[in-house]
Design an enzyme around this catalytic site. Structure first.
Site, PDB file in Angstrom:
ATOM      1  CE  LYS A 141      -3.744  -2.332   2.458  1.00 15.77           C
ATOM      2  NZ  LYS A 141      -4.673  -2.314   3.615  1.00 15.77           N
ATOM      3  CG  ASP A 274     -10.368  -1.579  10.704  1.00 14.49           C
ATOM      4  OD1 ASP A 274     -11.615  -1.591  10.734  1.00 14.49           O
ATOM      5  OD2 ASP A 274      -9.711  -1.439   9.649  1.00 14.49           O
TER       6      ASP A 274
END
Length: 343
Positions: A141, A274
């Site tokens: 990423k 998360d």
């Protein structure tokens, strides 16, 4: 010739005029009423037209008020506790008529950046999700924009890669044209202009960091084109968990190692809090004239169970049947006329 006093001669005497007679008044009340009506007839016609239009509008407003009151009376029957499924039949009807129900959007990423004393430290997790499915456990990423500028992307994977590759090529052409090192503000302007042009339809949330002649810089770019310049930044679905770490432990003048440890801790907070973030931690350190990319700097989620026997797969698939059909048997070549082409 003389005449007696008081004697009236018929030849010389002029009779006095008769007294004026009063004219008969023909303007009776009935006549006055008819004349007034004839004069006011156009005004009556205009008044009737206006009243007809106002009647239609009043009827429409009465119908709307009746509908509104009906809605209020219907909604007043909704129970105050528990779940209400009154809209399920409506939603099914709209779906059958072709209306696509709205879906949820989830970035499924934790990306962060922090400004240190003489460098920029960027970090990201390595989980790529497709809805509730983990599509890739070890994706990248952190995208390369220039030798001194890197960018972390959250959102749709295709959008982040396409946007960063496009702006990276423009920066490279700019370096060739000017012969100078790319500046961070140049990459920031190109990225936010590109995203603003598409009004948020390009789902790319970016954390841009780099070091140029003016020092270290850190920026965040939202999908609609708005930007922020901050000493530390987080984005993605795990940004709140990572921001909690930064707000409690960040201080000015961090060294390189302290910045790496803080970014690693923030990414781990996003990974463990998360569901869209997970797997490993990637770190990138940008210094003046040097860029260090730490791929899989930390693996907080190793495989807890690995079979002692291992996993074996057949080397090849067994051939059950073989059939060879020459192409000449499938095609009939017919020469209509002309010379045969030379091979």
């Amino acid at each position: 010739m003389f005449k007696l006093k008081g004697c009236k001669c018929p030849l010389t005497h002029t009779p006095p005029p008769p007294p004026p007679q009063k004219k008969k008044n023909r303007e009776t009340p009935w006549f006055l009423f008819l004349s007034c009506c004839s004069r006011l007839l156009p005004f009556f016609a205009i008044l009737i037209t206006l009243l007809s239009n106002s009647y239609e509008s009043i009827t429409l407003s009465i119908n709307l008020d009746h509908t509104y009151l009906k809605m209020l009376t219907e909604t007043s029957d909704v129970p105050k506790v528990g779940f209400s499924f009154d809209l399920c039949s409506r939603n099914n009807m709209l779906t059958k008529k072709g209306l696509k129900p709205p879906g949820y959007l989830k970035t499924g990423t934790t990306i962060v950046g922090v400004v240190c004393k003489d460098c920029i430290v960027l970090g990201a997790d390595t989980r790529a999700t497709a809805g509730s499915i983990v599509a890739d456990k070890n994706c990248e990423k952190i995208h390369n924009m220039a030798p001194n500028i890197l960018c972390c992307g959250a959102g749709t994977a295709a959008d982040t890669e396409a946007v960063t590759d496009n702006i990276s090529s423009q920066l490279k052409l700019h370096r060739y044209h000017t012969g100078r090192e790319s500046r961070v503000v140049t990459a920031l302007t190109l990225l936010k202009s590109h995203l603003f042009r598409y009004q948020g339809h390009v789902s790319a949330a970016l954390v841009l960091g780099g070091v140029d002649v003016t020092g270290p810089h850190l920026h965040t770019i939202y999908p609609h084109g708005s930007t922020d310049t901050l000493p530390f930044a987080t984005m993605g679905s795990g940004s709140l968990a990572a921001m909690a770490i930064f707000e409690s432990e960040y201080r000015e003048g961090l060294t390189r190692d302290e910045g790496v440890n803080l970014v690693t801790k923030a990414i781990c907070s996003g990974i463990f809090n998360d569901l869209g973030s997970g797997s490993n931690v990637d770190i990138c350190v940008i210094q003046k004239g040097k860029t260090e990319y730490l791929r899989n700097h930390l693996t907080p989620n190793p495989r807890t169970y690995i079979s002692s026997k291992g996993y074996t797969f057949s080397k090849k698939t067994e051939v059950l049947h073989t059939k060879i059909t020459p192409l000449k048997e499938l095609v009939d070549v017919v020469q209509v006329g002309g010379d045969v082409m030379e091979e």
